[in-house]
Design a protein around this motif. Sequence first.
Motif, PDB file in Angstrom:
ATOM      1  N   VAL A 127       1.397  -1.197  -0.088  1.00  0.00           N
ATOM      2  CA  VAL A 127      -0.291   0.507   0.040  1.00  0.00           C
ATOM      3  C   VAL A 127       1.049   1.034  -0.133  1.00  0.00           C
ATOM      4  N   VAL A 128       1.986   0.791   0.570  1.00  0.00           N
ATOM      5  CA  VAL A 128       3.113   2.184   0.969  1.00  0.00           C
ATOM      6  C   VAL A 128       3.559   2.911  -0.810  1.00  0.00           C
ATOM      7  N   VAL A 129       3.935   1.609  -1.915  1.00  0.00           N
ATOM      8  CA  VAL A 129       4.171   1.513  -2.762  1.00  0.00           C
ATOM      9  C   VAL A 129       3.278   2.394  -3.401  1.00  0.00           C
ATOM     10  N   CYS A 130       2.610   1.935  -3.622  1.00  0.00           N
ATOM     11  CA  CYS A 130       0.786   2.088  -4.241  1.00  0.00           C
ATOM     12  C   CYS A 130       0.288   3.314  -4.434  1.00  0.00           C
ATOM     13  N   SER A 131       0.877   4.153  -2.757  1.00  0.00           N
ATOM     14  CA  SER A 131      -0.089   5.227  -2.744  1.00  0.00           C
ATOM     15  C   SER A 131       0.878   6.233  -2.563  1.00  0.00           C
ATOM     16  N   ALA A 132       2.417   6.196  -2.721  1.00  0.00           N
ATOM     17  CA  ALA A 132       3.476   7.312  -3.813  1.00  0.00           C
ATOM     18  C   ALA A 132       2.865   7.149  -5.209  1.00  0.00           C
ATOM     19  N   ALA A 133       2.754   5.984  -5.776  1.00  0.00           N
ATOM     20  CA  ALA A 133       2.669   6.169  -7.694  1.00  0.00           C
ATOM     21  C   ALA A 133       2.158   6.832  -7.624  1.00  0.00           C
ATOM     22  N   ILE A 134       0.326   6.633  -6.974  1.00  0.00           N
ATOM     23  CA  ILE A 134      -0.732   7.791  -6.392  1.00  0.00           C
ATOM     24  C   ILE A 134      -0.297   9.012  -6.562  1.00  0.00           C
ATOM     25  N   SER A 135       0.276   9.358  -5.819  1.00  0.00           N
ATOM     26  CA  SER A 135       0.349  10.594  -5.313  1.00  0.00           C
ATOM     27  C   SER A 135       1.522  11.402  -6.889  1.00  0.00           C
ATOM     28  N   ALA A 136       2.564  10.799  -7.185  1.00  0.00           N
ATOM     29  CA  ALA A 136       3.091  10.836  -7.742  1.00  0.00           C
ATOM     30  C   ALA A 136       2.051  11.213  -9.436  1.00  0.00           C
ATOM     31  N   CYS A 137       1.106  10.353  -9.560  1.00  0.00           N
ATOM     32  CA  CYS A 137       0.288  10.248 -10.298  1.00  0.00           C
ATOM     33  C   CYS A 137      -0.640  11.917 -10.598  1.00  0.00           C
ATOM     34  N   SER A 138      -0.765  11.911  -9.437  1.00  0.00           N
ATOM     35  CA  SER A 138      -1.875  13.461  -8.875  1.00  0.00           C
ATOM     36  C   SER A 138      -1.121  14.731  -9.285  1.00  0.00           C
ATOM     37  N   LYS A 139       0.083  14.501  -8.230  1.00  0.00           N
ATOM     38  CA  LYS A 139       0.871  15.708  -8.639  1.00  0.00           C
ATOM     39  C   LYS A 139       1.604  15.912 -10.177  1.00  0.00           C
ATOM     40  N   GLY A 140       1.402  14.850 -11.242  1.00  0.00           N
ATOM     41  CA  GLY A 140       1.262  15.058 -12.373  1.00  0.00           C
ATOM     42  C   GLY A 140       0.403  15.146 -13.536  1.00  0.00           C
ATOM     43  N   GLN A 141      -0.995  15.297 -12.511  1.00  0.00           N
ATOM     44  CA  GLN A 141      -1.901  15.943 -13.079  1.00  0.00           C
ATOM     45  C   GLN A 141      -2.430  13.998 -13.993  1.00  0.00           C
ATOM     46  N   GLN A 142      -1.836  13.644 -13.567  1.00  0.00           N
ATOM     47  CA  GLN A 142      -2.557  11.816 -14.468  1.00  0.00           C
ATOM     48  C   GLN A 142      -3.525  11.133 -13.372  1.00  0.00           C
ATOM     49  N   TRP A 143      -5.024  11.892 -13.894  1.00  0.00           N
ATOM     50  CA  TRP A 143      -5.654  11.613 -13.110  1.00  0.00           C
ATOM     51  C   TRP A 143      -6.218  10.230 -13.303  1.00  0.00           C
ATOM     52  N   GLU A 144      -6.525   9.755 -13.996  1.00  0.00           N
ATOM     53  CA  GLU A 144      -6.748   8.180 -15.072  1.00  0.00           C
ATOM     54  C   GLU A 144      -5.891   7.475 -14.103  1.00  0.00           C
ATOM     55  N   HIS A 145      -4.591   7.816 -14.754  1.00  0.00           N
ATOM     56  CA  HIS A 145      -3.509   6.791 -14.235  1.00  0.00           C
ATOM     57  C   HIS A 145      -4.121   6.431 -12.471  1.00  0.00           C
ATOM     58  N   SER A 146      -4.309   7.456 -11.033  1.00  0.00           N
ATOM     59  CA  SER A 146      -4.336   7.648  -9.995  1.00  0.00           C
ATOM     60  C   SER A 146      -5.739   6.429 -10.098  1.00  0.00           C
ATOM     61  N   LEU A 147      -6.442   6.812 -10.869  1.00  0.00           N
ATOM     62  CA  LEU A 147      -7.594   5.999 -10.430  1.00  0.00           C
ATOM     63  C   LEU A 147      -7.705   4.980 -10.472  1.00  0.00           C
ATOM     64  N   SER A 148      -6.692   4.615 -11.917  1.00  0.00           N
ATOM     65  CA  SER A 148      -6.132   2.810 -12.469  1.00  0.00           C
ATOM     66  C   SER A 148      -6.037   2.191 -11.348  1.00  0.00           C
ATOM     67  N   LEU A 149      -4.647   3.215 -10.429  1.00  0.00           N
ATOM     68  CA  LEU A 149      -4.189   2.342  -9.642  1.00  0.00           C
ATOM     69  C   LEU A 149      -4.501   2.135  -8.099  1.00  0.00           C
ATOM     70  N   LEU A 150      -5.103   2.689  -8.308  1.00  0.00           N
ATOM     71  CA  LEU A 150      -6.705   2.800  -7.140  1.00  0.00           C
ATOM     72  C   LEU A 150      -7.254   1.865  -7.467  1.00  0.00           C
ATOM     73  N   ALA A 151      -7.804   1.359  -8.522  1.00  0.00           N
ATOM     74  CA  ALA A 151      -8.639   0.172  -8.414  1.00  0.00           C
ATOM     75  C   ALA A 151      -7.562  -0.879  -8.488  1.00  0.00           C
ATOM     76  N   SER A 152      -6.386  -0.843  -8.855  1.00  0.00           N
ATOM     77  CA  SER A 152      -5.660  -2.567  -8.537  1.00  0.00           C
ATOM     78  C   SER A 152      -5.426  -2.529  -7.271  1.00  0.00           C
ATOM     79  N   MET A 153      -5.343  -1.781  -6.789  1.00  0.00           N
ATOM     80  CA  MET A 153      -5.510  -1.934  -5.085  1.00  0.00           C
ATOM     81  C   MET A 153      -6.420  -2.611  -4.016  1.00  0.00           C
ATOM     82  N   ALA A 154      -7.786  -2.143  -4.896  1.00  0.00           N
ATOM     83  CA  ALA A 154      -8.883  -2.743  -4.492  1.00  0.00           C
ATOM     84  C   ALA A 154      -9.506  -4.587  -4.703  1.00  0.00           C
ATOM     85  N   ARG A 155      -8.007  -4.680  -5.865  1.00  0.00           N
ATOM     86  CA  ARG A 155      -8.070  -5.820  -6.161  1.00  0.00           C
ATOM     87  C   ARG A 155      -7.619  -7.201  -5.326  1.00  0.00           C
TER      88      ARG A 155
END
Length: 118
Positions: free
Chosen positions: A90-118
Amino acid sequence: WEWTLHLLSSSMLTNLSPDIITFNTAVTACDKAGQWKRAVWMLQHMCQQNAQPDVISFGAVVSACAGCGLWLPALALLKDMDDRVVAPNVVVCSAAISACSKGQQWEHSLSLLASMAR
């Protein structure tokens, strides 16, 4: 971070083989100092020294990338983890989501969040 890298270099010059904990300490120091290029370099250097990076190694480098909003390298590191059969936590995924968020890549952020739920 500079002192940590100096100690790592010194240990290698005296024929001491750094282990995963030593490398992870150096990578984490680079992360905390915002030295993402050095953190990436350290990860590559680990592999050259036959020290297999673990989830902590990758987490620190992804976190360093996230601190600078570098979403593309963060996603590349997730792919590298998958290739090396290192499961992201969860730490790695959260950091990757943060990177995508800061880079304004919300699609990737949502994709990563969805993959974490699986």
